[in-house]
Every structure is written in structure tokens, then in C-alpha cells.
Design a protein around this motif. Structure first.
Motif, PDB file in Angstrom:
ATOM      1  N   ALA A 145       0.812  -1.212   0.000  1.00 53.57           N
ATOM      2  CA  ALA A 145       0.000   0.000   0.000  1.00 53.57           C
ATOM      3  C   ALA A 145       0.850   1.268   0.000  1.00 53.57           C
ATOM      4  N   HIS A 146       2.134   1.152   0.307  1.00 56.45           N
ATOM      5  CA  HIS A 146       3.003   2.322   0.412  1.00 56.45           C
ATOM      6  C   HIS A 146       3.812   2.575  -0.863  1.00 56.45           C
ATOM      7  N   LEU A 147       3.595   1.777  -1.898  1.00 54.99           N
ATOM      8  CA  LEU A 147       4.385   1.890  -3.118  1.00 54.99           C
ATOM      9  C   LEU A 147       3.725   2.814  -4.131  1.00 54.99           C
ATOM     10  N   PRO A 148       4.504   3.460  -5.010  1.00 53.03           N
ATOM     11  CA  PRO A 148       3.918   4.299  -6.067  1.00 53.03           C
ATOM     12  C   PRO A 148       3.165   3.460  -7.089  1.00 53.03           C
ATOM     13  N   LYS A 149       2.130   4.039  -7.702  1.00 55.23           N
ATOM     14  CA  LYS A 149       1.315   3.354  -8.710  1.00 55.23           C
ATOM     15  C   LYS A 149       1.936   3.596 -10.087  1.00 55.23           C
ATOM     16  N   LEU A 150       2.697   2.654 -10.544  1.00 53.09           N
ATOM     17  CA  LEU A 150       3.357   2.763 -11.853  1.00 53.09           C
ATOM     18  C   LEU A 150       2.762   1.733 -12.810  1.00 53.09           C
ATOM     19  N   PRO A 151       2.738   2.057 -14.142  1.00 55.45           N
ATOM     20  CA  PRO A 151       3.243   3.278 -14.785  1.00 55.45           C
ATOM     21  C   PRO A 151       2.247   4.428 -14.668  1.00 55.45           C
ATOM     22  N   GLY A 152       2.749   5.639 -14.835  1.00 55.91           N
ATOM     23  CA  GLY A 152       1.883   6.808 -14.914  1.00 55.91           C
ATOM     24  C   GLY A 152       1.727   7.578 -13.641  1.00 55.91           C
ATOM     25  N   ALA A 153       2.483   7.251 -12.594  1.00 53.89           N
ATOM     26  CA  ALA A 153       2.353   8.014 -11.350  1.00 53.89           C
ATOM     27  C   ALA A 153       2.757   9.462 -11.581  1.00 53.89           C
ATOM     28  N   GLU A 154       1.919  10.387 -11.109  1.00 54.59           N
ATOM     29  CA  GLU A 154       2.201  11.798 -11.347  1.00 54.59           C
ATOM     30  C   GLU A 154       3.399  12.279 -10.536  1.00 54.59           C
ATOM     31  N   ALA A 155       3.506  11.829  -9.310  1.00 56.15           N
ATOM     32  CA  ALA A 155       4.608  12.247  -8.447  1.00 56.15           C
ATOM     33  C   ALA A 155       5.287  11.010  -7.871  1.00 56.15           C
ATOM     34  N   LEU A 156       6.481  10.723  -8.367  1.00 54.15           N
ATOM     35  CA  LEU A 156       7.225   9.551  -7.917  1.00 54.15           C
ATOM     36  C   LEU A 156       8.132   9.946  -6.765  1.00 54.15           C
ATOM     37  N   THR A 157       7.851   9.423  -5.588  1.00 55.22           N
ATOM     38  CA  THR A 157       8.679   9.710  -4.417  1.00 55.22           C
ATOM     39  C   THR A 157       9.463   8.455  -4.048  1.00 55.22           C
ATOM     40  N   TRP A 158      10.707   8.639  -3.714  1.00 54.14           N
ATOM     41  CA  TRP A 158      11.593   7.516  -3.425  1.00 54.14           C
ATOM     42  C   TRP A 158      11.583   7.120  -1.958  1.00 54.14           C
ATOM     43  N   ALA A 159      11.020   7.977  -1.109  1.00 53.99           N
ATOM     44  CA  ALA A 159      11.092   7.696   0.333  1.00 53.99           C
ATOM     45  C   ALA A 159      10.428   6.372   0.714  1.00 53.99           C
ATOM     46  N   PRO A 160       9.188   6.077   0.277  1.00 50.99           N
ATOM     47  CA  PRO A 160       8.572   4.797   0.693  1.00 50.99           C
ATOM     48  C   PRO A 160       9.340   3.564   0.222  1.00 50.99           C
ATOM     49  N   PRO A 161       9.752   3.466  -1.068  1.00 55.90           N
ATOM     50  CA  PRO A 161      10.516   2.271  -1.466  1.00 55.90           C
ATOM     51  C   PRO A 161      11.826   2.126  -0.710  1.00 55.90           C
ATOM     52  N   LEU A 162      12.524   3.241  -0.484  1.00 59.74           N
ATOM     53  CA  LEU A 162      13.797   3.171   0.234  1.00 59.74           C
ATOM     54  C   LEU A 162      13.577   2.777   1.688  1.00 59.74           C
ATOM     55  N   THR A 163      12.511   3.286   2.287  1.00 56.70           N
ATOM     56  CA  THR A 163      12.204   2.920   3.682  1.00 56.70           C
ATOM     57  C   THR A 163      11.893   1.433   3.789  1.00 56.70           C
ATOM     58  N   LEU A 164      11.080   0.924   2.850  1.00 58.96           N
ATOM     59  CA  LEU A 164      10.766  -0.501   2.862  1.00 58.96           C
ATOM     60  C   LEU A 164      12.014  -1.347   2.649  1.00 58.96           C
ATOM     61  N   THR A 165      12.889  -0.914   1.744  1.00 58.69           N
ATOM     62  CA  THR A 165      14.131  -1.657   1.503  1.00 58.69           C
ATOM     63  C   THR A 165      15.002  -1.690   2.757  1.00 58.69           C
ATOM     64  N   ALA A 166      15.108  -0.534   3.423  1.00 57.98           N
ATOM     65  CA  ALA A 166      15.892  -0.490   4.660  1.00 57.98           C
ATOM     66  C   ALA A 166      15.279  -1.391   5.730  1.00 57.98           C
ATOM     67  N   LEU A 167      13.948  -1.406   5.806  1.00 58.00           N
ATOM     68  CA  LEU A 167      13.270  -2.280   6.767  1.00 58.00           C
ATOM     69  C   LEU A 167      13.540  -3.742   6.460  1.00 58.00           C
ATOM     70  N   ALA A 168      13.536  -4.092   5.172  1.00 57.30           N
ATOM     71  CA  ALA A 168      13.827  -5.472   4.773  1.00 57.30           C
ATOM     72  C   ALA A 168      15.248  -5.857   5.152  1.00 57.30           C
ATOM     73  N   VAL A 169      16.192  -4.955   4.931  1.00 55.91           N
ATOM     74  CA  VAL A 169      17.592  -5.225   5.288  1.00 55.91           C
ATOM     75  C   VAL A 169      17.722  -5.423   6.790  1.00 55.91           C
ATOM     76  N   ALA A 170      17.065  -4.564   7.560  1.00 55.42           N
ATOM     77  CA  ALA A 170      17.172  -4.646   9.022  1.00 55.42           C
ATOM     78  C   ALA A 170      16.576  -5.958   9.543  1.00 55.42           C
ATOM     79  N   MET A 171      15.404  -6.342   9.054  1.00 53.59           N
ATOM     80  CA  MET A 171      14.784  -7.578   9.530  1.00 53.59           C
ATOM     81  C   MET A 171      15.569  -8.804   9.082  1.00 53.59           C
ATOM     82  N   THR A 172      16.123  -8.759   7.879  1.00 52.70           N
ATOM     83  CA  THR A 172      16.946  -9.885   7.420  1.00 52.70           C
ATOM     84  C   THR A 172      18.181 -10.037   8.290  1.00 52.70           C
ATOM     85  N   ALA A 173      18.831  -8.903   8.602  1.00 51.99           N
ATOM     86  CA  ALA A 173      20.011  -8.942   9.466  1.00 51.99           C
ATOM     87  C   ALA A 173      19.652  -9.474  10.853  1.00 51.99           C
TER      88      ALA A 173
END
Length: 527
Positions: free
Chosen positions: A486-514
Motif C-alpha cells: 500500500a506504500h508503493l507508487p502506482k506505476l506506470p503513470g504516477a504523477e509524483a514519484l517519491t523515493w522515500a517509501p521504497p527506500l524505507t521498505l528496503t531499509a526495513l527489509a535489510v534490518a529484519m533480514t540482518a
């Protein structure tokens, strides 16, 4: 005969106790997929005229028939059976194969069955208990669906509920046969899973070319039998004779095969070989063990992407002026135009299914540990992190690969240019951070609490359910936000692409994996 079934009741109680979390979750997911449909469909097609127009339009829309099957009536119950029946039957089949293989071949592979067989347990008791556990699960699915849809018509509700339960038992019988033929639970699940996929493909190919589902390809598939019951549309009760005949033949074959082999043996034994050359590292061994599954998922995603892409134009035409349907698709795929919104919705669907792959790939670690195949490796100069890292590289990297291929199929199926195909690939890869988060949950559970690692399936299933039916039910955003998707951008065609949610989720995945790997390094290995 009594001696051969001795201990069946005890084994059944043990199976139900072991599955006390997994089976209710499966039943909930399968049932809610159907039970959520009437409310959402009534809001979209509120009047008989709206439903009649949909019924007429479906006759000329082969792409949607391939996905959902033909529509046999214009009542709310008939629409619910059409919209959710095939996919619920698909999930019932997966549920059944998991239950049967778990309590037959997996028990033999881990050595527990040999220990039980030394007591007062008959030769056919384990297989009987596994099939009865599957029957209980499918019976509950049938009961819940029948009760939940009774308001739409008792006869149609009973027909759909029984058809879903019968479909599950067909694949339970097939899994029972595969468990006798193969030497590993992984291969038994793979063969039965391939049969489930083949049943869907045959049904889809037959329905795409026939407005009434009368194609021979549809009749070959058990999922085709499910739709030919015609729940809520002049039910065909005689179709259940096909289910009964097929299930009886499969169960008889499974018992015949089980009586001709020793515990732990199979009719298709694995090929042994020395671990040298390209199998000389933990990572190479993990790739060898998981490559078959990854190849299957990759081909499936490429084909699914092509099918979804090919049906895009037909789906947007079917939406037409129906504002309610447009709102649902835009809620799932964004407000960038119907074509891009539909492609974004399909990309999101591929991401949700990819979560199932990554959970299965990560939990392969648990299978290797409980099967005592990890112990000989770890007794040598292979550390736990290197051993686990090889499997996690395949799991997380494999998730990226199947999403890339799904996006490639999506663009090619829609007939897009190279740039448009690149956008479709980007849309599916945008789902990767959320997929990795669910995979990381599986790593954390396996590392910290291996007995409860199966709960990762519940996390993936909940995300799938929220993404699939949440927008149609207009669930509150706070509930939708429980899913990482639910926190990811709607692609293709998203009007405003923000990197904060994908990067936050990636960091969370790294932390939980570690954290999961750290817990694995400290805990005792399960015997």
C-alpha cells in the motif's frame, strides 16, 4: 484392513493440531475471496440492467473469459461465482497439496514417519490421515462459502461451496500420488503445483476461445469442472460425478503405490552425485536446490504478464462508463488514465503473487534444517551465515527476476514499444521492496522462532487479500496500510514519484533480514 489403518485417528488429530494456524488461514483466504464479492459487485453493478450489460459484454471479451471464465447468469450470486470461483478453486488446490505433502512425504523425508511406524501405526494410516486432514479443510471451505452466500440462493451457494471443496480434493488426491512417486517433499509439491498451473492454463485457453466454456480444453481441467457446475445459474449437479470419479481414481492409485514401496523410498528416486565443481560452495548448492522452482515461477510470470497485458484493452473497454468500476481500478492502479491504471493494477497483482514465491524460497532453509540435510554442511567449514546466505540470495534475487520477467510479459502482451515495455518492467520492479519486506519477515521468523516460521504465509496471504479485495470493499486506508504494497507508487503513470517509501521498505527489509540472520547464528539448530 483394520491393522493397515491402525492409528489413523491419532495421526489425524496430530495433523490438525500441527496445522491449527496454517489451515484456518488458508480457509479464511479461500472463503473471503468469494464471500467478499457480492458486496463489491452490488456496488459496481447496482441494477439488473447493469448486470445484464456486463453479461452481454462478457460474451465478446475473450481476454476476461481467459482470466475469470465465462459468465452464465446476471444475478449477484452468478457474478460472485464468476469473479471469485476460479481463483478460489486455485487456492483450494494449493492448500490441499500443501496439507497432503506435509503429512506424507515430508514426514518420511524428516524421518518422523519411520519413528511413528515403529509403534502401533498401520501402513496406510499416514496417507489416510493426510487425506482426511485435507477433507476437513476443504469441507470447512465448502461450509463457510455455502453459509456466507446462502442469502444469494441456497442451491447456488451449496453448489459453489461443494465445487470448491471438490476441486481442492482433486488436487489433494493428485498430491497423494505425487508423494508416492517422488523422494522429496519439494518435488512432490512442485509436480502438484505444476498440475495446478496446467489446469488453470488449459481452462484459460479453452474459455478464451469459447463463449460458453464448451471447449474440450476446459473440460480437461478440474477448474473447468468448477465453472461448469454453473452455481446460481441452473446448477449442473451431474458435474460432481466427474469430481467423484477422478478423486476416487487418484486415491486408489495413491494407496496402490503406497503399498508397493518402503517408508522413505519412492518410484522416482533422486539422482545422487558428488558435491564438486560447480556444487563446491554453499551458494552453488542453494542454486542447484532451488533452480527448478525458480525456473517454473519465471516461466509462469512471463506467461501471466503476457496474458494480463493482452487483456488490458478488453478490460478498459468493458469498464466503459461504469464509474464505480473505474474508481476501484483507479484506487488500485492510480488516476493516470484507464490503460496505465489497469497495467499498474496488474503489476501490483504480480507483486502480491511474488510474495508467495519469496516466502517459499526463504522457508526452504527450514526444510533443509528439519530434514537434517543442513547438519552435514554446517559440520564442515561452512558457517551458518554462508549457508543461509546462499538460499537468501536465490530467494531475494529470484523475486527480482520473476518480477522483471512479469513486467516484460506485461509490456509485450500489451504490444507496447520498447520504451513502454521498459515502463511496464519498472512498474513490476517497483513492487520489489514490499516483496523483500515479506521475505524479510520470513527470515526473521525462521531465525528467531523456527517453529512459527510458517506464520510468514499468513503475512503474505493477508497482503494478498488486502490488495485483491480491499479496494473493492473500500477498506479504511489504515487497514490497507498494514500491507507493505500500500506504500508503493502506482506505476506506470504516477504523477509524483517519491523515493522515500521504497527506500524505507528496503531499509526495513535489510534490518529484519540482518536480525533474522543474527538470531539464526545464536540459536540451536532444530533436530
Amino acid at each position: 484392513m483394520k491393522d493397515r489403518l491402525a492409528g489413523t485417528g491419532a495421526l489425524l488429530r496430530l495433523a490438525l493440531r500441527r496445522d491449527r494456524v496454517m489451515t484456518p488461514v488458508w480457509i479464511m483466504v479461500v472463503s473471503l475471496l468469494v464471500l467478499s464479492m457480492p458486496a463489491s459487485l452490488e456496488s459496481v453493478y447496482a441494477t439488473p440492467a447493469d448486470r445484464a450489460r456486463l453479461f452481454a459484454a462478457m460474451g465478446a471479451n475473450g481476454s476476461l473469459r481467459a482470466l475469470y471464465g465465462p459468465l452464465f447468469g446476471d444475478s449477484v450470486g452468478a457474478l460472485a461465482a464468476w469473479r471469485g470461483g476460479v481463483f478460489a478453486g486455485l487456492l483450494a488446490g494449493v492448500m490441499s497439496l500443501v496439507i497432503v505433502v506435509r503429512h506424507t512425504r515430508e514426514e518420511e523425508e524428516t524421518g518422523r514417519q519411520e519413528m511413528l511406524s515403529a509403534a502401533m501405526v498401520g501402513r496406510q494410516a499416514p496417507l489416510t490421515a493426510a487425506l482426511l486432514a485435507a477433507l476437513v479443510a476443504n469441507g470447512l471451505v465448502a461450509l463457510v462459502v455455502t453459509a456466507g452466500l446462502a442469502g444469494q440462493g441456497a442451491s447456488g451457494a451449496a453448489a459453489l461451496g461443494l465445487a470448491l471443496g471438490a476441486t481442492g480434493m482433486i488436487f489433494a488426491g493428485l498430491a497423494a500420488v505425487a508423494a508416492q512417486l517422488t523422494e522429496s517433499a519439494r518435488l512432490a509439491k512442485g509436480l502438484t503445483g505444476a498440475a495446478v498451473g496446467a489446469a488453470f492454463v488449459l481452462r484459460a485457453a479453452g474459455d478464451a476461445g469459447s463463449r460458453t466454456g464448451s471447449s474440450a480444453l476446459t473440460w480437461i481441467s478440474p477448474l473447468g469442472w468448477l465453472e461448469h457446475v454453473r452455481a446460481f445459474a441452473a446448477e449442473r449437479w451431474w458435474v460432481f460425478a466427474l469430481f467423484a470419479a477422478a478423486a476416487t481414481a487418484q486415491v486408489a492409485a495413491a494407496y496402490a503405490l503406497a503399498g508397493r514401496r518402503d517408508v522413505g523410498m519412492s518410484f522416482l528416486p533422486a539422482r545422487p552425485g558428488p558435491a564438486r565443481g560447480r556444487l563446491g560452495t554453499a551458494g552453488a548448492l542453494a542454486w542447484r536446490l532451488q533452480r527448478g522452482s525458480l525456473i517454473g515461477w519465471s516461466l509462469g510470470f512471463l506467461a501471466a504478464g503476457a496474458v494480463f497485458g493482452g487483456m488490458t484493452d478488453g478490460a478498459t473497454e468493458l469498464v466503459g462508463d461504469n464509474e464505480r468500476t473505474r474508481e476501484i481500478i483507479e484506487r488500485m492502479g492510480g488516476r493516470s488514465g484507464m490503460t496505465d491504471a489497469f497495467l499498474a493494477t496488474m503489476a501490483g497483482m504480480l507483486g502480491l503473487v511474488a510474495a508467495l514465491y519469496i516466502v517459499s524460497a526463504v522457508l526452504r532453509l527450514g526444510g533443509e534444517e528439519s530434514g537434517q540435510r543442513a547438519e552435514p554442511l554446517l559440520a564442515n567449514a561452512v558457517g551458518r551465515l554462508r549457508w543461509a546466505g546462499g538460499h537468501l540470495a536465490v530467494a531475494f534475487g529470484g523475486a527480482a527476476l520473476i518480477l522483471l520477467l512479469g513486467g516484460l510479459g506485461l509490456g509485450i502482451g500489451h504490444g507496447r514499444s520498447a520504451a513502454g515495455t521498459g515502463e511496464a518492467v519498472g512498474a513490476t520492479l517497483a513492487q520489489l521492496p514490499a516483496v523483500w519486506v515479506i521475505g524479510a519477515v520470513a527470515v526473521l521468523l525462521y531465525g528467531a522462532a523456527p517453529r512459527y516460521a510458517v506464520a510468514a504465509w499468513a503475512v503474505a496471504g493477508t497482503s494478498l487479500a488486502l490488495g485483491w479485495v480491499g479496494p473493492a470493499l473500500e477498506l479504511p486506508q489504515a487497514v490497507m496500510n498494514l500491507s507493505p504494497f500500500a506504500h508503493l507508487p502506482k506505476l506506470p503513470g504516477a504523477e509524483a514519484l517519491t523515493w522515500a517509501p521504497p527506500l524505507t521498505l528496503t531499509a526495513l527489509a535489510v534490518a529484519m533480514t540482518a536480525a533474522g540472520l543474527g538470531a539464526l547464528r545464536r540459536r540451536d539448530m532444530v533436530a
